[in-house]
Design a protein around this motif. Structure first.
Motif, PDB file in Angstrom:
ATOM      1  N   LYS A 148      -0.021  -2.676  -4.378  1.00 36.91           N
ATOM      2  CA  LYS A 148      -0.164  -1.453  -5.170  1.00 36.91           C
ATOM      3  C   LYS A 148      -1.293  -1.542  -6.190  1.00 36.91           C
ATOM      4  O   LYS A 148      -1.862  -0.526  -6.568  1.00 36.91           O
ATOM      5  N   HIS A 149      -1.683  -2.745  -6.597  1.00 34.97           N
ATOM      6  CA  HIS A 149      -2.746  -2.871  -7.606  1.00 34.97           C
ATOM      7  C   HIS A 149      -4.124  -3.101  -6.990  1.00 34.97           C
ATOM      8  O   HIS A 149      -5.130  -2.707  -7.556  1.00 34.97           O
ATOM      9  N   LEU A 150      -4.164  -3.734  -5.805  1.00 34.17           N
ATOM     10  CA  LEU A 150      -5.442  -3.951  -5.131  1.00 34.17           C
ATOM     11  C   LEU A 150      -5.237  -4.311  -3.672  1.00 34.17           C
ATOM     12  O   LEU A 150      -4.154  -4.718  -3.264  1.00 34.17           O
ATOM     13  N   THR A 178      -9.760  -2.363  -5.977  1.00 31.88           N
ATOM     14  CA  THR A 178      -8.706  -2.158  -6.968  1.00 31.88           C
ATOM     15  C   THR A 178      -8.254  -0.708  -6.939  1.00 31.88           C
ATOM     16  O   THR A 178      -9.026   0.187  -6.601  1.00 31.88           O
ATOM     17  N   HIS A 179      -6.974  -0.503  -7.286  1.00 37.29           N
ATOM     18  CA  HIS A 179      -6.396   0.846  -7.247  1.00 37.29           C
ATOM     19  C   HIS A 179      -6.108   1.433  -8.615  1.00 37.29           C
ATOM     20  O   HIS A 179      -5.908   2.639  -8.739  1.00 37.29           O
ATOM     21  N   ASN A 180      -6.014   0.572  -9.626  1.00 35.70           N
ATOM     22  CA  ASN A 180      -5.594   1.060 -10.939  1.00 35.70           C
ATOM     23  C   ASN A 180      -6.015   0.051 -12.016  1.00 35.70           C
ATOM     24  O   ASN A 180      -6.654  -0.962 -11.711  1.00 35.70           O
ATOM     25  N   LEU A 181      -5.637   0.327 -13.241  1.00 32.23           N
ATOM     26  CA  LEU A 181      -5.991  -0.549 -14.360  1.00 32.23           C
ATOM     27  C   LEU A 181      -5.430  -1.948 -14.152  1.00 32.23           C
ATOM     28  O   LEU A 181      -6.117  -2.952 -14.422  1.00 32.23           O
ATOM     29  N   LEU A 182      -4.207  -2.046 -13.673  1.00 29.88           N
ATOM     30  CA  LEU A 182      -3.608  -3.361 -13.429  1.00 29.88           C
ATOM     31  C   LEU A 182      -4.463  -4.158 -12.444  1.00 29.88           C
ATOM     32  O   LEU A 182      -4.711  -5.356 -12.653  1.00 29.88           O
ATOM     33  N   TYR A 237      -6.270  -7.599 -13.411  1.00 29.43           N
ATOM     34  CA  TYR A 237      -5.925  -8.768 -12.604  1.00 29.43           C
ATOM     35  C   TYR A 237      -7.186  -9.409 -12.024  1.00 29.43           C
ATOM     36  O   TYR A 237      -7.377 -10.626 -12.106  1.00 29.43           O
ATOM     37  N   LEU A 238      -8.072  -8.605 -11.466  1.00 31.84           N
ATOM     38  CA  LEU A 238      -9.306  -9.122 -10.883  1.00 31.84           C
ATOM     39  C   LEU A 238     -10.153  -9.821 -11.947  1.00 31.84           C
ATOM     40  O   LEU A 238     -10.669 -10.919 -11.715  1.00 31.84           O
TER      41      LEU A 238
END
Length: 157
Positions: free
Chosen positions: A101-103, A128-132, A136-137
């Protein structure tokens, strides 16, 4: 054996459309003959203890956020290499990775003949899909570079 950063030589749009991060590292292995699966298994099928410790820490830290926490299998698998599911495979290229969901993440292991041996290149792509995912990256990138170089050195039989 020396690992070198190289220009990614992959069609990023075909492998992971929209990827915001792409890097590649390469190593020449003399007097070797193997296909992409063998190279990927040598590279991703076992991890040094310090990398395993980092992965355990990572899994504990991201579990509360609902992120995937894959664990390596001790048995070779036709559909995975190490902790990564295989997306596609030819003798010269293995693509592994997963979507979360995050990447979304892909690792591409390419093997080409080079002189009296082979050149193995590991390319990483991340969407990446979102701020998280972006946070994370940013946190894992310094570790990623060191880990990829270490894992590539394991390719030599």
């Amino acid at each position: 054996m020396k690992v070198h950063p190289v220009e990614p030589g992959v069609d990023a749009a075909a492998l992971l459309a929209g990827a915001q991060f792409i890097d590649a590292y390469s190593i020449a292995i003399e007097h070797a003959e193997f296909d992409a699966r063998q190279a990927a298994e040598n590279m991703l099928g076992r991890r040094p203890r310090w990398i395993e410790t980092l992965m355990i820490l990572r899994n504990r830290l991201v579990a509360p956020f609902g992120l995937k926490t894959p664990h390596p299998t001790t048995r070779p698998s036709a559909d995975a290499v190490g902790i990564f599911p295989i997306v596609s495979e030819t003798p010269a290229r293995l693509v592994a990775g997963f979507n979360d969901k995050h990447l979304d993440f892909r690792v591409v292991v390419d093997v080409v003949a080079s002189g009296g041996g082979q050149r193995v290149t590991a390319t990483t792509l991340v969407l990446t899909h979102n701020l998280l995912g972006r946070v994370y990256l940013a946190i894992i990138l310094p570790f990623h570079r060191l880990i990829v170089r270490t894992l590539l050195r394991q390719v030599a039989p």
